[in-house]
Design a protein around this motif. Structure first.
Motif, PDB file in Angstrom:
ATOM      1  N   TYR A 120       1.179   5.075   0.102  1.00 47.06           N
ATOM      2  CA  TYR A 120       0.759   6.309   0.497  1.00 47.06           C
ATOM      3  C   TYR A 120       1.909   7.504  -0.766  1.00 47.06           C
ATOM      4  CZ  TYR A 120      -2.726   5.564   3.732  1.00 47.06           C
ATOM      5  OH  TYR A 120      -3.814   5.134   4.051  1.00 47.06           O
ATOM      6  N   SER A 164       0.267  14.264  -2.859  1.00 44.11           N
ATOM      7  CA  SER A 164       0.166  14.004  -4.264  1.00 44.11           C
ATOM      8  C   SER A 164       0.291  14.583  -4.905  1.00 44.11           C
ATOM      9  CB  SER A 164      -0.909  12.797  -4.207  1.00 44.11           C
ATOM     10  OG  SER A 164      -1.828  13.318  -3.455  1.00 44.11           O
ATOM     11  N   PRO A 182       0.886   7.276  -7.617  1.00 48.27           N
ATOM     12  CA  PRO A 182      -0.254   6.062  -7.204  1.00 48.27           C
ATOM     13  C   PRO A 182      -0.633   5.449  -8.109  1.00 48.27           C
ATOM     14  CG  PRO A 182      -0.604   7.851  -5.198  1.00 48.27           C
ATOM     15  CD  PRO A 182       0.510   8.417  -6.150  1.00 48.27           C
ATOM     16  N   VAL A 240       6.110   4.905   2.112  1.00 47.19           N
ATOM     17  CA  VAL A 240       5.624   5.631   1.557  1.00 47.19           C
ATOM     18  C   VAL A 240       6.527   6.879   0.989  1.00 47.19           C
ATOM     19  CG1 VAL A 240       5.225   8.332   2.761  1.00 47.19           C
ATOM     20  CG2 VAL A 240       5.006   6.377   4.567  1.00 47.19           C
ATOM     21  N   ALA A 242       0.089   1.931   5.716  1.00 42.23           N
ATOM     22  CA  ALA A 242       1.371   2.776   4.452  1.00 42.23           C
ATOM     23  C   ALA A 242       2.272   1.176   4.428  1.00 42.23           C
ATOM     24  CB  ALA A 242       1.798   3.453   4.223  1.00 42.23           C
ATOM     25  N   THR A 296       0.886  -0.907   0.428  1.00 43.01           N
ATOM     26  CA  THR A 296       0.316   0.365   0.020  1.00 43.01           C
ATOM     27  C   THR A 296       1.201   0.990   0.002  1.00 43.01           C
ATOM     28  OG1 THR A 296      -1.556  -0.714   1.246  1.00 43.01           O
ATOM     29  CG2 THR A 296      -1.701   1.544   1.452  1.00 43.01           C
ATOM     30  N   PHE A 306      -1.562   7.740   8.105  1.00 42.33           N
ATOM     31  CA  PHE A 306      -1.359   6.500   7.140  1.00 42.33           C
ATOM     32  C   PHE A 306      -0.671   5.810   7.303  1.00 42.33           C
ATOM     33  CE2 PHE A 306       1.440  10.307   7.888  1.00 42.33           C
ATOM     34  CZ  PHE A 306       2.357   9.941   8.429  1.00 42.33           C
ATOM     35  N   VAL A 311      -2.996   5.053  -2.660  1.00 38.21           N
ATOM     36  CA  VAL A 311      -3.331   6.572  -1.621  1.00 38.21           C
ATOM     37  C   VAL A 311      -2.627   7.892  -2.166  1.00 38.21           C
ATOM     38  CG1 VAL A 311      -4.708   7.127   1.026  1.00 38.21           C
ATOM     39  CG2 VAL A 311      -4.309   4.938   0.203  1.00 38.21           C
TER      40      VAL A 311
END
Length: 217
Positions: free
Chosen positions: A88, A92, A98, A153, A150, A86, A147, A110
């Motif tokens: 993050y 962003s 992502p 990251v 995550a 996952t 987060f 995310v």
């Protein structure tokens, strides 16, 4: 051209900070959620500056700056992203990290972004890429974000923001979570490895089992 750009943009960033256009603390906003080559790992870190600035409006800690696709791919490769991850992306922008993680690795992605226009742009890009079921973009202040789920990251922020986020990374992320920063390090937290993609320096850290004493401030 690249050399000139590298000289100009740090000066622009300093000017924006000095002029008060870029606040150094998160600006609280209402949260809105919606189901929204290869690097040289032996590279020695060198100073790097952002590529072209797209949006430098007030209301965020850093301006939105486009990361080249090669750099995005290098960040994900350095982190060893897989479909089990996952990812993050803090700050962003238009969602390219992502979205690329979902397209290339089938990873969940995310994005946390404070600017509503960029959140909407990212959601549209995800739909066009056909990965809207794998990615989510939230309009939220980085410093109020959760987060903790995550496994990776990513971020492209100013050094001051990296350092302000560092305690949150130690607090929220499980040991073994990978953190990748484009261009800027985290002062006393030595990276596990670095990479250089077309002049862009990337840094990789792994969240330790226990936070070292000198990083607990």
């Amino acid at each position: 051209m690249r050399s000139s750009r590298r000289l100009l943009l740090p000066l622009l960033a300093i000017g924006l900070l000095g002029g008060g256009l870029l606040p150094l603390s998160g600006c609280a906003q209402d949260q809105e959620q919606s189901p929204t080559g290869g690097p040289d790992t032996s590279a020695t870190p060198t100073s790097a500056s952002p590529p072209s600035i797209v949006d430098s409006t007030v209301g965020a800690d850093v301006p939105f700056v486009v990361s080249p696709e090669e750099t995005v791919e290098g960040m994900l490769e350095l982190a060893g992203v897989s479909r089990a991850d996952t990812v993050y992306d803090l700050g962003s922008g238009d969602g390219r990290i992502p979205i690329t993680a979902a397209k290339q690795y089938s990873a969940r992605g995310v994005g946390i972004e404070i600017k509503p226009d960029l959140v909407q742009r990212a959601r549209k890009r995800a739909k066009l890429a056909g990965v809207q079921d794998l990615v989510e973009f939230r309009r939220q202040d980085l410093f109020e974000a959760n987060f903790s789920d995550a496994t990776v990251v990513t971020m492209y922020l100013f050094p001051e923001v990296n350092l302000k986020l560092r305690p949150m990374l130690f607090e929220q992320l499980a040991p073994g979570t990978r953190v990748v920063s484009h261009s800027f390090d985290m002062d006393g937290w030595a990276p596990d490895s670095t990479a250089n993609v077309d002049g862009d320096v990337l840094y990789l850290w792994t969240i330790p089992e226990e936070t070292p004493d000198h990083l607990q401030e």
